[in-house]
Design a protein around this motif. Structure first.
Motif, short mmCIF file in Angstrom:
data_model
loop_
_atom_site.label_atom_id
_atom_site.label_comp_id
_atom_site.label_asym_id
_atom_site.label_seq_id
_atom_site.Cartn_x
_atom_site.Cartn_y
_atom_site.Cartn_z
N ARG A 50 -0.76 7.39 -9.91
CA ARG A 50 -2.16 7.34 -10.35
C ARG A 50 -2.75 6.01 -9.93
O ARG A 50 -2.04 5.06 -9.63
CB ARG A 50 -2.25 7.48 -11.87
CG ARG A 50 -1.67 8.78 -12.42
CD ARG A 50 -1.82 8.82 -13.93
NE ARG A 50 -1.37 10.08 -14.52
CZ ARG A 50 -0.11 10.35 -14.84
NH1 ARG A 50 0.83 9.41 -14.65
NH2 ARG A 50 0.21 11.51 -15.36
N ASP A 51 -4.06 5.91 -9.94
CA ASP A 51 -4.72 4.67 -9.54
C ASP A 51 -4.45 3.54 -10.53
O ASP A 51 -4.49 2.36 -10.16
CB ASP A 51 -6.24 4.88 -9.39
CG ASP A 51 -6.58 5.71 -8.16
OD1 ASP A 51 -5.75 5.76 -7.23
OD2 ASP A 51 -7.67 6.31 -8.13
N GLU A 52 -4.22 3.88 -11.78
CA GLU A 52 -3.81 2.91 -12.80
C GLU A 52 -2.55 3.45 -13.46
O GLU A 52 -2.54 4.59 -13.93
CB GLU A 52 -4.91 2.72 -13.84
CG GLU A 52 -6.21 2.14 -13.28
CD GLU A 52 -7.26 1.93 -14.36
OE1 GLU A 52 -6.90 1.96 -15.56
OE2 GLU A 52 -8.44 1.75 -14.01
N GLY B 127 -6.67 0.10 -1.28
CA GLY B 127 -5.43 0.85 -1.38
C GLY B 127 -4.22 0.00 -1.70
O GLY B 127 -3.09 0.48 -1.68
N TYR C 250 -2.72 -1.47 -10.72
CA TYR C 250 -3.81 -0.57 -10.33
C TYR C 250 -3.94 -0.65 -8.81
O TYR C 250 -3.48 -1.59 -8.16
CB TYR C 250 -5.12 -0.94 -11.02
CG TYR C 250 -5.83 -2.14 -10.43
CD1 TYR C 250 -6.82 -1.98 -9.46
CD2 TYR C 250 -5.52 -3.43 -10.85
CE1 TYR C 250 -7.48 -3.09 -8.93
CE2 TYR C 250 -6.16 -4.53 -10.33
CZ TYR C 250 -7.15 -4.35 -9.36
OH TYR C 250 -7.79 -5.45 -8.84
N ARG C 251 -4.58 0.37 -8.24
CA ARG C 251 -4.81 0.41 -6.81
C ARG C 251 -6.25 0.01 -6.53
O ARG C 251 -7.19 0.64 -7.02
CB ARG C 251 -4.53 1.82 -6.26
CG ARG C 251 -4.70 1.95 -4.77
CD ARG C 251 -3.95 3.16 -4.21
NE ARG C 251 -4.10 4.36 -5.03
CZ ARG C 251 -3.34 5.46 -4.86
NH1 ARG C 251 -2.39 5.49 -3.93
NH2 ARG C 251 -3.52 6.52 -5.63
N ASP C 252 -6.45 -1.07 -5.77
CA ASP C 252 -7.81 -1.55 -5.52
C ASP C 252 -8.49 -0.74 -4.41
O ASP C 252 -7.93 0.24 -3.90
CB ASP C 252 -7.80 -3.06 -5.20
CG ASP C 252 -7.14 -3.38 -3.87
OD1 ASP C 252 -6.93 -2.47 -3.04
OD2 ASP C 252 -6.83 -4.57 -3.66
N LYS C 253 -9.69 -1.16 -4.04
CA LYS C 253 -10.49 -0.39 -3.09
C LYS C 253 -9.87 -0.32 -1.70
O LYS C 253 -10.19 0.57 -0.92
CB LYS C 253 -11.90 -1.00 -3.00
CG LYS C 253 -12.70 -0.87 -4.29
CD LYS C 253 -14.07 -1.49 -4.15
CE LYS C 253 -14.86 -1.35 -5.43
NZ LYS C 253 -16.22 -1.97 -5.33
N TRP D 108 -1.77 -2.17 -4.13
CA TRP D 108 -1.36 -2.20 -5.53
C TRP D 108 -1.42 -3.63 -6.05
O TRP D 108 -0.93 -4.54 -5.41
CB TRP D 108 0.06 -1.65 -5.69
CG TRP D 108 0.16 -0.20 -5.38
CD1 TRP D 108 0.71 0.37 -4.28
CD2 TRP D 108 -0.35 0.87 -6.18
NE1 TRP D 108 0.59 1.74 -4.33
CE2 TRP D 108 -0.05 2.08 -5.49
CE3 TRP D 108 -1.01 0.94 -7.41
CZ2 TRP D 108 -0.40 3.33 -6.00
CZ3 TRP D 108 -1.36 2.19 -7.91
CH2 TRP D 108 -1.06 3.36 -7.21
N LYS E 151 0.83 -1.21 0.00
CA LYS E 151 0.00 0.00 0.00
C LYS E 151 0.87 1.26 0.00
O LYS E 151 0.34 2.37 0.10
CB LYS E 151 -0.93 0.00 1.21
CG LYS E 151 -1.96 -1.12 1.19
CD LYS E 151 -2.92 -1.01 2.36
CE LYS E 151 -3.96 -2.13 2.32
NZ LYS E 151 -4.94 -2.02 3.44
#
Length: 213
Positions: A133-135, A162, A157-160, A164, A29
Protein backbone atom coordinates in the motif's frame (compact mmCIF):
# COMPACT_ATOMS: atom_id res chain seq x y z
CA UNK A 1 24.03 -7.04 24.25
CA UNK A 2 22.30 -4.89 21.65
CA UNK A 3 20.14 -2.12 23.11
CA UNK A 4 16.96 -0.43 21.98
CA UNK A 5 18.74 2.82 21.28
CA UNK A 6 21.22 0.93 19.12
CA UNK A 7 18.39 -0.45 17.03
CA UNK A 8 16.81 2.96 16.58
CA UNK A 9 20.14 4.39 15.47
CA UNK A 10 20.64 1.52 13.04
CA UNK A 11 17.28 2.40 11.53
CA UNK A 12 18.20 6.08 11.53
CA UNK A 13 21.52 5.29 9.86
CA UNK A 14 19.70 3.32 7.21
CA UNK A 15 17.76 6.48 6.51
CA UNK A 16 20.73 8.84 6.33
CA UNK A 17 23.66 6.87 4.93
CA UNK A 18 24.73 8.15 1.51
CA UNK A 19 23.77 5.70 -1.22
CA UNK A 20 27.33 5.80 -2.51
CA UNK A 21 28.65 4.56 0.82
CA UNK A 22 26.62 1.38 0.65
CA UNK A 23 27.57 -1.69 -1.33
CA UNK A 24 24.78 -2.87 -3.63
CA UNK A 25 22.40 -0.21 -2.31
CA UNK A 26 18.81 -1.53 -2.18
CA UNK A 27 16.24 -0.10 -4.59
CA UNK A 28 14.13 2.55 -2.77
CA UNK A 29 11.44 2.22 -5.45
CA UNK A 30 11.29 -1.56 -5.40
CA UNK A 31 9.43 -4.01 -3.20
CA UNK A 32 9.18 -2.30 0.23
CA UNK A 33 9.61 -5.52 2.20
CA UNK A 34 12.80 -6.49 0.40
CA UNK A 35 14.03 -2.89 0.41
CA UNK A 36 13.86 -2.42 4.18
CA UNK A 37 15.30 -5.82 5.07
CA UNK A 38 18.17 -5.36 2.62
CA UNK A 39 18.77 -1.78 3.76
CA UNK A 40 18.91 -2.83 7.41
CA UNK A 41 21.40 -5.60 6.68
CA UNK A 42 23.60 -3.36 4.54
CA UNK A 43 23.75 -0.84 7.38
CA UNK A 44 24.55 -3.53 9.95
CA UNK A 45 27.35 -4.78 7.68
CA UNK A 46 28.71 -1.27 7.29
CA UNK A 47 28.73 -0.70 11.06
CA UNK A 48 30.65 -3.91 11.63
CA UNK A 49 33.35 -3.24 9.04
CA UNK A 50 33.62 0.55 9.08
CA UNK A 51 35.66 1.83 12.08
CA UNK A 52 34.12 5.31 11.94
CA UNK A 53 30.59 3.92 12.17
CA UNK A 54 31.39 1.14 14.60
CA UNK A 55 32.97 3.66 16.98
CA UNK A 56 29.94 5.89 16.37
CA UNK A 57 31.82 9.13 16.80
CA UNK A 58 29.12 11.84 17.06
CA UNK A 59 30.82 14.07 14.50
CA UNK A 60 31.11 11.21 12.02
CA UNK A 61 27.45 10.33 12.44
CA UNK A 62 26.46 13.95 12.08
CA UNK A 63 28.58 14.28 8.96
CA UNK A 64 26.65 11.44 7.37
CA UNK A 65 23.37 13.14 8.25
CA UNK A 66 24.44 16.58 7.02
CA UNK A 67 25.90 15.38 3.73
CA UNK A 68 22.87 13.30 2.70
CA UNK A 69 19.44 14.30 1.36
CA UNK A 70 17.96 11.46 3.32
CA UNK A 71 17.05 9.09 0.47
CA UNK A 72 15.06 6.85 2.78
CA UNK A 73 13.79 8.99 5.67
CA UNK A 74 11.43 11.94 5.57
CA UNK A 75 12.98 13.73 8.53
CA UNK A 76 10.80 16.81 8.18
CA UNK A 77 7.70 14.65 8.51
CA UNK A 78 9.28 12.84 11.48
CA UNK A 79 9.87 16.16 13.22
CA UNK A 80 6.40 17.46 12.34
CA UNK A 81 4.76 14.32 13.72
CA UNK A 82 6.88 14.53 16.86
CA UNK A 83 6.05 18.19 17.52
CA UNK A 84 2.36 17.68 16.77
CA UNK A 85 -0.23 20.46 16.20
CA UNK A 86 2.19 23.20 17.28
CA UNK A 87 4.12 22.61 14.05
CA UNK A 88 1.44 24.50 12.10
CA UNK A 89 2.04 27.56 14.26
CA UNK A 90 5.78 27.71 13.67
CA UNK A 91 7.66 29.90 11.22
CA UNK A 92 10.01 28.54 8.57
CA UNK A 93 12.96 29.60 10.74
CA UNK A 94 11.55 27.82 13.80
CA UNK A 95 10.94 24.67 11.78
CA UNK A 96 14.52 24.67 10.56
CA UNK A 97 15.75 25.16 14.14
CA UNK A 98 13.50 22.38 15.44
CA UNK A 99 14.73 19.94 12.81
CA UNK A 100 18.37 20.78 13.45
CA UNK A 101 18.01 20.58 17.23
CA UNK A 102 16.06 17.32 17.08
CA UNK A 103 18.62 15.81 14.70
CA UNK A 104 21.48 16.86 16.96
CA UNK A 105 19.77 15.27 19.96
CA UNK A 106 19.22 11.97 18.15
CA UNK A 107 22.86 11.88 17.07
CA UNK A 108 24.05 12.51 20.64
CA UNK A 109 21.63 10.07 22.26
CA UNK A 110 22.53 7.17 20.01
CA UNK A 111 26.10 7.91 18.92
CA UNK A 112 27.66 5.76 21.62
CA UNK A 113 25.51 2.69 21.06
CA UNK A 114 26.74 1.37 17.71
CA UNK A 115 29.66 -0.48 19.30
CA UNK A 116 27.21 -3.12 20.56
CA UNK A 117 26.28 -4.29 17.06
CA UNK A 118 27.54 -7.86 16.66
CA UNK A 119 26.21 -10.64 14.41
CA UNK A 120 22.67 -9.28 14.11
CA UNK A 121 20.78 -9.81 10.87
CA UNK A 122 17.42 -8.47 9.79
CA UNK A 123 14.64 -10.71 8.48
CA UNK A 124 11.04 -10.07 7.52
CA UNK A 125 8.65 -11.01 10.31
CA UNK A 126 6.59 -14.04 9.25
CA UNK A 127 3.30 -12.80 7.80
CA UNK A 128 0.65 -13.87 5.35
CA UNK A 129 -0.19 -10.31 4.37
CA UNK A 130 2.38 -8.78 2.05
CA UNK A 131 0.01 -6.46 0.23
CA UNK A 132 1.75 -3.28 -0.84
CA UNK A 133 0.00 0.00 0.00
CA UNK A 134 1.09 3.61 -0.36
CA UNK A 135 1.20 3.88 3.44
CA UNK A 136 2.15 0.80 5.42
CA UNK A 137 4.12 -0.76 8.26
CA UNK A 138 6.85 -3.27 7.45
CA UNK A 139 7.52 -5.59 10.38
CA UNK A 140 10.95 -7.15 10.72
CA UNK A 141 13.00 -9.09 13.25
CA UNK A 142 16.62 -8.68 14.25
CA UNK A 143 18.16 -12.08 14.86
CA UNK A 144 21.37 -13.00 16.64
CA UNK A 145 22.78 -16.40 17.60
CA UNK A 146 21.83 -17.36 21.15
CA UNK A 147 19.60 -14.32 21.70
CA UNK A 148 15.89 -13.62 21.52
CA UNK A 149 14.56 -12.05 18.33
CA UNK A 150 13.97 -8.30 18.52
CA UNK A 151 11.05 -6.65 16.78
CA UNK A 152 11.95 -3.73 14.52
CA UNK A 153 9.12 -2.17 12.49
CA UNK A 154 9.15 0.65 9.96
CA UNK A 155 6.30 3.05 9.18
CA UNK A 156 6.73 4.10 5.55
CA UNK A 157 4.93 5.81 2.69
CA UNK A 158 5.46 6.05 -1.06
CA UNK A 159 6.07 9.61 -2.24
CA UNK A 160 5.12 11.16 -5.58
CA UNK A 161 8.27 9.81 -7.23
CA UNK A 162 7.51 6.26 -6.13
CA UNK A 163 10.27 6.29 -3.50
CA UNK A 164 9.66 4.64 -0.14
CA UNK A 165 10.26 7.02 2.79
CA UNK A 166 10.64 6.05 6.44
CA UNK A 167 8.70 8.24 8.89
CA UNK A 168 8.86 6.25 12.12
CA UNK A 169 10.59 3.27 13.71
CA UNK A 170 9.23 0.86 16.33
CA UNK A 171 11.67 -1.04 18.54
CA UNK A 172 10.07 -3.74 20.69
CA UNK A 173 6.73 -1.93 20.87
CA UNK A 174 8.05 1.62 21.27
CA UNK A 175 7.48 4.01 18.37
CA UNK A 176 10.18 6.66 18.22
CA UNK A 177 7.86 9.51 17.19
CA UNK A 178 5.24 8.73 19.84
CA UNK A 179 7.92 8.37 22.51
CA UNK A 180 9.45 11.76 21.80
CA UNK A 181 6.08 13.44 21.28
CA UNK A 182 5.09 12.49 24.83
CA UNK A 183 8.36 13.95 26.10
CA UNK A 184 8.00 17.17 24.11
CA UNK A 185 4.32 17.82 24.89
CA UNK A 186 4.78 19.25 28.43
CA UNK A 187 7.56 21.56 27.23
CA UNK A 188 5.48 22.80 24.30
CA UNK A 189 2.50 23.37 26.59
CA UNK A 190 4.44 25.39 29.15
CA UNK A 191 7.19 27.07 27.11
CA UNK A 192 6.10 26.89 23.49
CA UNK A 193 8.23 26.14 20.45
CA UNK A 194 11.06 28.42 21.57
CA UNK A 195 11.22 26.55 24.86
CA UNK A 196 11.39 23.19 23.08
CA UNK A 197 14.24 24.37 20.85
CA UNK A 198 16.14 25.53 23.93
CA UNK A 199 15.44 22.27 25.76
CA UNK A 200 16.66 20.19 22.81
CA UNK A 201 19.88 22.19 22.55
CA UNK A 202 20.43 21.96 26.31
CA UNK A 203 19.95 18.20 26.26
CA UNK A 204 22.40 17.84 23.39
CA UNK A 205 24.95 19.94 25.26
CA UNK A 206 24.57 17.67 28.27
CA UNK A 207 25.49 14.66 26.13
CA UNK A 208 28.52 16.54 24.79
CA UNK A 209 29.77 17.31 28.31
CA UNK A 210 29.19 13.71 29.32
CA UNK A 211 31.25 12.48 26.37
CA UNK A 212 34.08 14.85 27.28
CA UNK A 213 34.41 13.50 30.84
Amino acid sequence: MISRRTLVLCAACAAVLPAGALQAAPDPKGDPFTYLVDLSNVVLDEIRKNPALHKADPEQVRKLVDETLMPAADFEMMTRMTVGPRWRQTSAEERAELMEAFKALLVRVYSGALTTVEDHRCELRPTRNKKVRDEMIVRTLLKSAGRNDIGLDYRIYRDKTGTWRIVDVNVEGIWMVENYRSQFAPILSQEGVAGLITALKTKSDQFVKKDEK
